[in-house]
Design a protein around this motif. Structure first.
Motif, mmCIF file in Angstrom:
data_model
loop_
_atom_site.group_PDB
_atom_site.id
_atom_site.type_symbol
_atom_site.label_atom_id
_atom_site.label_comp_id
_atom_site.label_asym_id
_atom_site.label_seq_id
_atom_site.Cartn_x
_atom_site.Cartn_y
_atom_site.Cartn_z
ATOM 1 N N ILE A 278 0.847 -0.946 0.087
ATOM 2 C CA ILE A 278 -0.118 -0.019 -0.123
ATOM 3 C C ILE A 278 0.674 1.278 0.005
ATOM 4 C CG2 ILE A 278 -1.855 1.081 1.269
ATOM 5 C CD1 ILE A 278 -2.335 -1.587 2.762
ATOM 6 N N VAL A 279 0.527 2.039 -0.921
ATOM 7 C CA VAL A 279 1.375 3.439 -0.948
ATOM 8 C C VAL A 279 0.307 4.626 -0.886
ATOM 9 C CG1 VAL A 279 2.706 4.958 -2.333
ATOM 10 C CG2 VAL A 279 3.233 2.544 -2.359
ATOM 11 N N TYR A 280 0.300 5.567 0.053
ATOM 12 C CA TYR A 280 -0.796 6.525 0.197
ATOM 13 C C TYR A 280 0.106 7.878 0.663
ATOM 14 C CZ TYR A 280 -0.116 4.999 5.278
ATOM 15 O OH TYR A 280 0.504 5.020 6.268
ATOM 16 N N THR A 281 -0.916 8.818 0.177
ATOM 17 C CA THR A 281 -0.281 10.273 0.243
ATOM 18 C C THR A 281 -1.497 11.206 0.598
ATOM 19 O OG1 THR A 281 1.155 11.834 -0.591
ATOM 20 C CG2 THR A 281 -0.296 10.799 -1.981
ATOM 21 N N MET A 282 -1.201 12.445 0.618
ATOM 22 C CA MET A 282 -2.256 13.383 0.893
ATOM 23 C C MET A 282 -2.064 14.411 -0.317
ATOM 24 S SD MET A 282 -4.221 13.562 3.339
ATOM 25 C CE MET A 282 -4.717 15.338 3.483
ATOM 26 N N ILE A 283 -2.952 14.893 -1.007
ATOM 27 C CA ILE A 283 -2.662 15.696 -2.149
ATOM 28 C C ILE A 283 -3.830 16.780 -2.059
ATOM 29 C CG2 ILE A 283 -4.033 14.316 -3.577
ATOM 30 C CD1 ILE A 283 -2.626 15.867 -6.019
ATOM 31 N N GLY A 284 -3.671 17.945 -1.346
ATOM 32 C CA GLY A 284 -4.466 19.055 -0.922
ATOM 33 C C GLY A 284 -5.095 18.667 0.322
ATOM 34 N N ASP A 285 -6.426 18.609 0.145
ATOM 35 C CA ASP A 285 -7.289 17.984 1.239
ATOM 36 C C ASP A 285 -7.587 16.448 1.178
ATOM 37 O OD1 ASP A 285 -7.034 20.441 2.324
ATOM 38 O OD2 ASP A 285 -8.955 21.024 1.699
ATOM 39 N N VAL A 286 -7.275 15.779 0.152
ATOM 40 C CA VAL A 286 -7.518 14.632 -0.345
ATOM 41 C C VAL A 286 -6.729 13.440 -0.188
ATOM 42 C CG1 VAL A 286 -8.595 13.140 -2.520
ATOM 43 C CG2 VAL A 286 -8.853 15.580 -2.091
ATOM 44 N N VAL B 127 -3.144 0.268 -3.900
ATOM 45 C CA VAL B 127 -2.954 -1.017 -3.335
ATOM 46 C C VAL B 127 -2.546 -1.950 -4.430
ATOM 47 C CG1 VAL B 127 -3.868 -2.979 -1.931
ATOM 48 C CG2 VAL B 127 -4.516 -0.749 -1.391
ATOM 49 N N GLY B 128 -1.596 -2.646 -4.314
ATOM 50 C CA GLY B 128 -1.256 -3.581 -5.252
ATOM 51 C C GLY B 128 -0.407 -4.826 -4.866
ATOM 52 N N LYS B 129 -0.219 -5.670 -5.572
ATOM 53 C CA LYS B 129 0.456 -7.094 -5.447
ATOM 54 C C LYS B 129 1.176 -7.521 -6.377
ATOM 55 C CE LYS B 129 -3.173 -10.372 -6.477
ATOM 56 N NZ LYS B 129 -3.986 -11.470 -6.362
ATOM 57 N N ASP B 130 2.055 -8.547 -6.067
ATOM 58 C CA ASP B 130 2.816 -9.211 -7.214
ATOM 59 C C ASP B 130 3.829 -8.260 -7.644
ATOM 60 O OD1 ASP B 130 1.471 -11.496 -6.589
ATOM 61 O OD2 ASP B 130 0.112 -11.325 -8.146
ATOM 62 N N GLU B 131 3.841 -7.948 -9.099
ATOM 63 C CA GLU B 131 4.721 -6.910 -9.732
ATOM 64 C C GLU B 131 4.602 -5.397 -9.176
ATOM 65 O OE1 GLU B 131 1.524 -7.221 -12.855
ATOM 66 O OE2 GLU B 131 2.600 -8.634 -11.543
ATOM 67 N N TYR B 132 3.317 -5.327 -8.379
ATOM 68 C CA TYR B 132 3.061 -3.931 -8.213
ATOM 69 C C TYR B 132 3.659 -3.727 -6.641
ATOM 70 C CZ TYR B 132 0.961 -2.825 -12.890
ATOM 71 O OH TYR B 132 0.791 -2.512 -13.765
ATOM 72 N N ASP B 133 4.994 -3.605 -6.314
ATOM 73 C CA ASP B 133 5.403 -3.533 -5.046
ATOM 74 C C ASP B 133 5.571 -1.890 -4.792
ATOM 75 O OD1 ASP B 133 7.524 -2.566 -6.792
ATOM 76 O OD2 ASP B 133 8.982 -3.906 -5.776
ATOM 77 N N GLU B 134 6.056 -1.694 -3.884
ATOM 78 C CA GLU B 134 6.037 -0.290 -3.417
ATOM 79 C C GLU B 134 6.585 0.647 -4.421
ATOM 80 O OE1 GLU B 134 7.826 -3.004 -2.194
ATOM 81 O OE2 GLU B 134 8.696 -2.217 0.200
ATOM 82 N N LEU B 135 7.812 0.132 -5.007
ATOM 83 C CA LEU B 135 8.303 1.079 -5.898
ATOM 84 C C LEU B 135 7.464 1.242 -7.296
ATOM 85 C CD1 LEU B 135 12.058 -0.233 -5.955
ATOM 86 C CD2 LEU B 135 11.107 1.819 -5.106
ATOM 87 N N ALA B 136 6.787 0.198 -7.708
ATOM 88 C CA ALA B 136 5.888 0.362 -8.792
ATOM 89 C C ALA B 136 4.602 1.167 -8.578
ATOM 90 C CB ALA B 136 5.340 -0.978 -9.247
ATOM 91 N N LEU B 137 4.191 1.125 -7.213
ATOM 92 C CA LEU B 137 3.273 1.845 -6.494
ATOM 93 C C LEU B 137 3.545 3.194 -6.565
ATOM 94 C CD1 LEU B 137 1.483 -0.560 -3.776
ATOM 95 C CD2 LEU B 137 0.688 -0.016 -6.139
ATOM 96 N N ALA B 138 4.662 3.638 -6.212
ATOM 97 C CA ALA B 138 4.879 4.746 -5.990
ATOM 98 C C ALA B 138 5.003 5.905 -7.503
ATOM 99 C CB ALA B 138 6.504 5.005 -5.482
ATOM 100 N N GLU B 139 5.214 4.865 -8.440
ATOM 101 C CA GLU B 139 5.100 5.319 -9.543
ATOM 102 C C GLU B 139 3.478 5.743 -10.284
ATOM 103 O OE1 GLU B 139 5.954 4.560 -14.456
ATOM 104 O OE2 GLU B 139 6.866 3.082 -13.021
ATOM 105 N N VAL B 140 3.052 4.885 -9.784
ATOM 106 C CA VAL B 140 1.434 4.876 -10.148
ATOM 107 C C VAL B 140 1.055 5.905 -9.319
ATOM 108 C CG1 VAL B 140 -0.849 3.694 -9.800
ATOM 109 C CG2 VAL B 140 1.284 2.305 -10.342
#
Length: 147
Positions: A60-68, A73-86
């Motif tokens: 899981i990679v998450y953030t704030m953008i403004g007030d939102v 959420v990803g698995k397998d090839e979508y690890d934290e590095l790939a999710l950071a790009e997404v």
């Protein structure tokens, strides 16, 4: 596979959600888990500061953008590095549509275009488009011209 992309406000209300390959009976669990995760960790976070977590063999990679709040959420090839790009592509597109980091009201005013962006970025649980200009072109809603 990208399992979920969720947007919520600071109070934990879901603004937009996209699930891929997640059974309907598990979606409520994911909604509440992600909102609680954000409530616990995003208070006082800088704009677009990335946070990473893992749960049940997914990332899981998450953030704030403004007030939102934005969760990916990803698995397998979508690890934290790939999710950071997404999440970077998603936040860039949202800021582009809104003209700035959005307030909740601005986000909801631009809801339709944001959903179109999400559909162009993530298709059936896979990252489809990452180029800002291409996404802008694809969401214009103009029929193709015949030459």
């Amino acid at each position: 596979m990208l399992l979920a992309v969720l947007f919520s406000n600071n109070d934990g209300n879901i603004l937009v959600e996209r699930f891929h390959g997640v059974p309907a009976e598990e979606r409520l669990h994911w909604r509440s888990f992600l909102v609680k995760l954000g409530a616990d960790n995003l208070k006082g976070a800088k704009n677009e500061e990335l946070f990473v977590a893992s749960h049940k063999s997914v990332y899981i990679v998450y953030t704030m953008i403004g007030d939102v709040c934005v969760y990916v959420v990803g698995k397998d090839e979508y690890d934290e590095l790939a999710l950071a790009e997404v999440i970077f592509v998603i936040t860039t597109s949202v800021k582009d549509v809104c003209g700035k980091p959005p307030t909740e009201r601005l986000f909801l005013d631009k809801y339709g275009r944001i959903c179109l962006c999400l559909d162009e970025i993530v298709w059936k649980g896979m990252l489809e488009n990452t180029e800002k200009e291409r996404i802008k072109r694809l969401i214009r809603l103009k029929p193709p011209t015949e030459a």
